[in-house]
Design a protein around this motif. Structure first.
Motif, PDB file in Angstrom:
ATOM      1  N   LEU A  86      37.899  33.834  38.167  1.00  0.00           N
ATOM      2  CA  LEU A  86      38.163  35.252  37.648  1.00  0.00           C
ATOM      3  C   LEU A  86      37.913  35.993  38.804  1.00  0.00           C
ATOM      4  N   HIS A  87      37.029  35.669  39.813  1.00  0.00           N
ATOM      5  CA  HIS A  87      37.011  36.477  40.985  1.00  0.00           C
ATOM      6  C   HIS A  87      38.065  36.525  41.658  1.00  0.00           C
ATOM      7  N   ALA A  88      38.877  35.500  41.920  1.00  0.00           N
ATOM      8  CA  ALA A  88      40.205  35.394  42.650  1.00  0.00           C
ATOM      9  C   ALA A  88      41.231  36.344  42.033  1.00  0.00           C
ATOM     10  N   HIS A  89      41.076  36.191  40.653  1.00  0.00           N
ATOM     11  CA  HIS A  89      41.998  37.222  39.970  1.00  0.00           C
ATOM     12  C   HIS A  89      41.751  38.659  40.020  1.00  0.00           C
ATOM     13  N   LEU A  90      40.432  38.888  40.242  1.00  0.00           N
ATOM     14  CA  LEU A  90      40.119  40.371  40.336  1.00  0.00           C
ATOM     15  C   LEU A  90      40.547  40.720  41.695  1.00  0.00           C
ATOM     16  N   GLN A  91      40.536  39.929  42.674  1.00  0.00           N
ATOM     17  CA  GLN A  91      40.662  40.278  44.058  1.00  0.00           C
ATOM     18  C   GLN A  91      42.201  40.722  43.879  1.00  0.00           C
ATOM     19  N   SER A  92      43.190  40.000  43.012  1.00  0.00           N
ATOM     20  CA  SER A  92      44.531  40.340  42.903  1.00  0.00           C
ATOM     21  C   SER A  92      45.004  41.642  42.435  1.00  0.00           C
ATOM     22  N   MET A  93      43.938  42.385  41.711  1.00  0.00           N
ATOM     23  CA  MET A  93      44.228  43.532  40.969  1.00  0.00           C
ATOM     24  C   MET A  93      44.479  44.766  41.563  1.00  0.00           C
ATOM     25  N   SER A  94      45.491  45.641  41.151  1.00  0.00           N
ATOM     26  CA  SER A  94      45.626  46.922  41.721  1.00  0.00           C
ATOM     27  C   SER A  94      44.346  47.664  42.053  1.00  0.00           C
ATOM     28  N   LEU A  95      44.528  48.667  43.047  1.00  0.00           N
ATOM     29  CA  LEU A  95      43.377  49.590  43.310  1.00  0.00           C
ATOM     30  C   LEU A  95      43.223  50.500  42.129  1.00  0.00           C
ATOM     31  N   ARG A  96      44.261  50.903  41.419  1.00  0.00           N
ATOM     32  CA  ARG A  96      44.190  51.775  40.122  1.00  0.00           C
ATOM     33  C   ARG A  96      43.207  50.814  38.968  1.00  0.00           C
ATOM     34  N   PHE A  97      43.334  49.663  39.018  1.00  0.00           N
ATOM     35  CA  PHE A  97      42.551  48.951  37.856  1.00  0.00           C
ATOM     36  C   PHE A  97      40.847  49.263  38.324  1.00  0.00           C
ATOM     37  N   PHE A  98      40.521  49.357  39.430  1.00  0.00           N
ATOM     38  CA  PHE A  98      39.095  49.509  40.006  1.00  0.00           C
ATOM     39  C   PHE A  98      38.850  51.086  39.773  1.00  0.00           C
ATOM     40  N   THR A  99      39.773  51.961  39.839  1.00  0.00           N
ATOM     41  CA  THR A  99      39.450  53.260  39.984  1.00  0.00           C
ATOM     42  C   THR A  99      39.253  53.609  38.292  1.00  0.00           C
ATOM     43  N   SER A 100      39.922  52.892  37.522  1.00  0.00           N
ATOM     44  CA  SER A 100      39.995  53.118  36.065  1.00  0.00           C
ATOM     45  C   SER A 100      38.833  52.439  35.385  1.00  0.00           C
ATOM     46  N   THR A 101      38.232  51.385  35.956  1.00  0.00           N
ATOM     47  CA  THR A 101      37.201  50.620  35.265  1.00  0.00           C
ATOM     48  C   THR A 101      35.788  50.720  36.012  1.00  0.00           C
ATOM     49  N   ARG A 102      34.868  50.933  35.299  1.00  0.00           N
ATOM     50  CA  ARG A 102      33.214  50.943  35.788  1.00  0.00           C
ATOM     51  C   ARG A 102      33.172  49.635  36.504  1.00  0.00           C
ATOM     52  N   THR A 103      32.297  49.783  37.563  1.00  0.00           N
ATOM     53  CA  THR A 103      32.134  48.529  38.612  1.00  0.00           C
ATOM     54  C   THR A 103      31.029  47.610  37.477  1.00  0.00           C
ATOM     55  N   GLY A 104      30.217  48.377  36.912  1.00  0.00           N
ATOM     56  CA  GLY A 104      29.292  47.542  35.923  1.00  0.00           C
ATOM     57  C   GLY A 104      29.907  46.609  35.313  1.00  0.00           C
ATOM     58  N   GLU A 105      31.027  47.279  34.305  1.00  0.00           N
ATOM     59  CA  GLU A 105      31.664  46.417  33.418  1.00  0.00           C
ATOM     60  C   GLU A 105      32.439  45.270  34.009  1.00  0.00           C
ATOM     61  N   ILE A 106      33.034  45.415  35.175  1.00  0.00           N
ATOM     62  CA  ILE A 106      33.448  44.278  36.040  1.00  0.00           C
ATOM     63  C   ILE A 106      32.502  43.243  36.577  1.00  0.00           C
ATOM     64  N   GLN A 107      31.345  43.766  36.819  1.00  0.00           N
ATOM     65  CA  GLN A 107      30.304  42.799  37.103  1.00  0.00           C
ATOM     66  C   GLN A 107      29.715  41.947  35.874  1.00  0.00           C
ATOM     67  N   SER A 108      30.069  42.696  34.658  1.00  0.00           N
ATOM     68  CA  SER A 108      29.277  41.892  33.463  1.00  0.00           C
ATOM     69  C   SER A 108      30.344  41.054  33.062  1.00  0.00           C
ATOM     70  N   ARG A 109      31.594  41.204  33.138  1.00  0.00           N
ATOM     71  CA  ARG A 109      32.715  40.184  32.848  1.00  0.00           C
ATOM     72  C   ARG A 109      32.488  38.915  33.748  1.00  0.00           C
ATOM     73  N   LEU A 110      32.130  39.287  34.922  1.00  0.00           N
ATOM     74  CA  LEU A 110      31.943  38.140  35.854  1.00  0.00           C
ATOM     75  C   LEU A 110      30.643  37.349  35.751  1.00  0.00           C
ATOM     76  N   SER A 111      29.581  37.976  35.266  1.00  0.00           N
ATOM     77  CA  SER A 111      28.336  37.250  35.159  1.00  0.00           C
ATOM     78  C   SER A 111      28.064  37.031  33.579  1.00  0.00           C
ATOM     79  N   ASN A 112      27.633  38.137  32.966  1.00  0.00           N
ATOM     80  CA  ASN A 112      27.491  38.050  31.324  1.00  0.00           C
ATOM     81  C   ASN A 112      28.520  37.175  30.452  1.00  0.00           C
ATOM     82  N   ASP A 113      29.786  37.652  30.648  1.00  0.00           N
ATOM     83  CA  ASP A 113      30.501  37.019  29.693  1.00  0.00           C
ATOM     84  C   ASP A 113      30.668  35.290  30.161  1.00  0.00           C
ATOM     85  N   VAL A 114      30.787  35.160  31.375  1.00  0.00           N
ATOM     86  CA  VAL A 114      30.985  33.935  31.702  1.00  0.00           C
ATOM     87  C   VAL A 114      29.750  33.105  31.246  1.00  0.00           C
TER      88      VAL A 114
END
Length: 248
Positions: A120-148
């Protein structure tokens, strides 16, 4: 968990999940099988341990039958001692196998969780900059920690429980048919009721789990926004502590 849509961000991903509902397609099953494929040997050992504990667990009921019919009924003290000794030894052997199985379960589960997070972390590294500007950082962190992390119980316990329960049911039915076919038919007649209840409870737990993970994502995002240095400075500057606490 894959993140789809270069421009849609996390909202597009959540929309897709809502459309899919509770369906599990073949692609999901293939991805699950692929996640466990590097640990085939360990999984085979776990399956063997499950089958062994299931078979050994059926020994004592037959021993009781032999004790009453052959040992006590025929006043055979030597046979009685042998059968009772077997009944004492079997739970000890089953317990030792169970300890090893539990340990190996957790080892496999932690390795699979590590692989999930790495992928998942490797996939996030390949996402475009627009993905990170349109998504809250906390949500990304939650997917990486809480969801997994939420998948961990499924990986370490549920999969082996399914195999264990299935083997237990099959072996128990065989043993019951040998001992008393009429009682077996009566017991199996009640089985559909319990299956229906389990299915209904499973649907409720699925919905609850999904809502919990979404709430955790929102909570993580809010904490990242309000408890960072810039966030806490902004909150204190405008006197928004009470509002932030109510929102939390």
């Amino acid at each position: 968990m894959a993140f789809h849509g270069m421009g849609g961000g996390m909202s597009a991903y959540l929309e897709e999940q809502k459309k899919r509902g509770r369906k599990t397609d073949s692609n999901t099953l293939k991805r699950v099988a692929k996640a466990f494929s590097p640990y085939k040997i360990q999984i085979i050992i776990v399956l063997i341990a499950i089958i062994l504990t299931t078979v050994l667990g059926l020994v004592n009921p037959f021993m009781i039958q032999f004790i009453f019919n052959d040992a006590i009924g025929k006043r055979n003290e030597k046979l009685l001692i042998i059968l009772v000794s077997i009944m004492i030894i079997m739970p000890i052997i089953t317990g030792l196998i169970g300890v090893g199985q539990t340990y190996l379960n957790n080892v496999i589960g932690q390795q699979v969780m590590r692989d999930f997070r790495n992928n998942l972390h490797a996939h996030l590294q390949s996402m475009s900059l627009r993905f990170f500007t349109s998504t809250r950082t906390g949500e990304i962190q939650s997917r990486l920690s809480n969801d997994v992390g939420g998948v961990q119980a499924v990986v370490t316990n549920t999969a082996t429980s399914i195999v264990s329960n299935f083997s237990t049911v099959i072996s128990t039915i065989i043993a019951m048919l040998i001992i008393s076919p009429p009682l077996t038919l009566i017991s199996l007649g009640l089985l559909p009721i319990f299956l229906w209840i389990t299915y209904k409870i499973g649907n409720v737990r699925r919905t609850t789990s999904k809502e919990t993970q979404e709430s955790m994502a929102s909570l993580t995002a809010m904490m990242q926004e309000t408890l960072s240095v810039s966030g806490i400075l902004l909150t204190k500057t405008f006197g928004g502590q009470k509002c932030a606490q109510d929102r939390f």
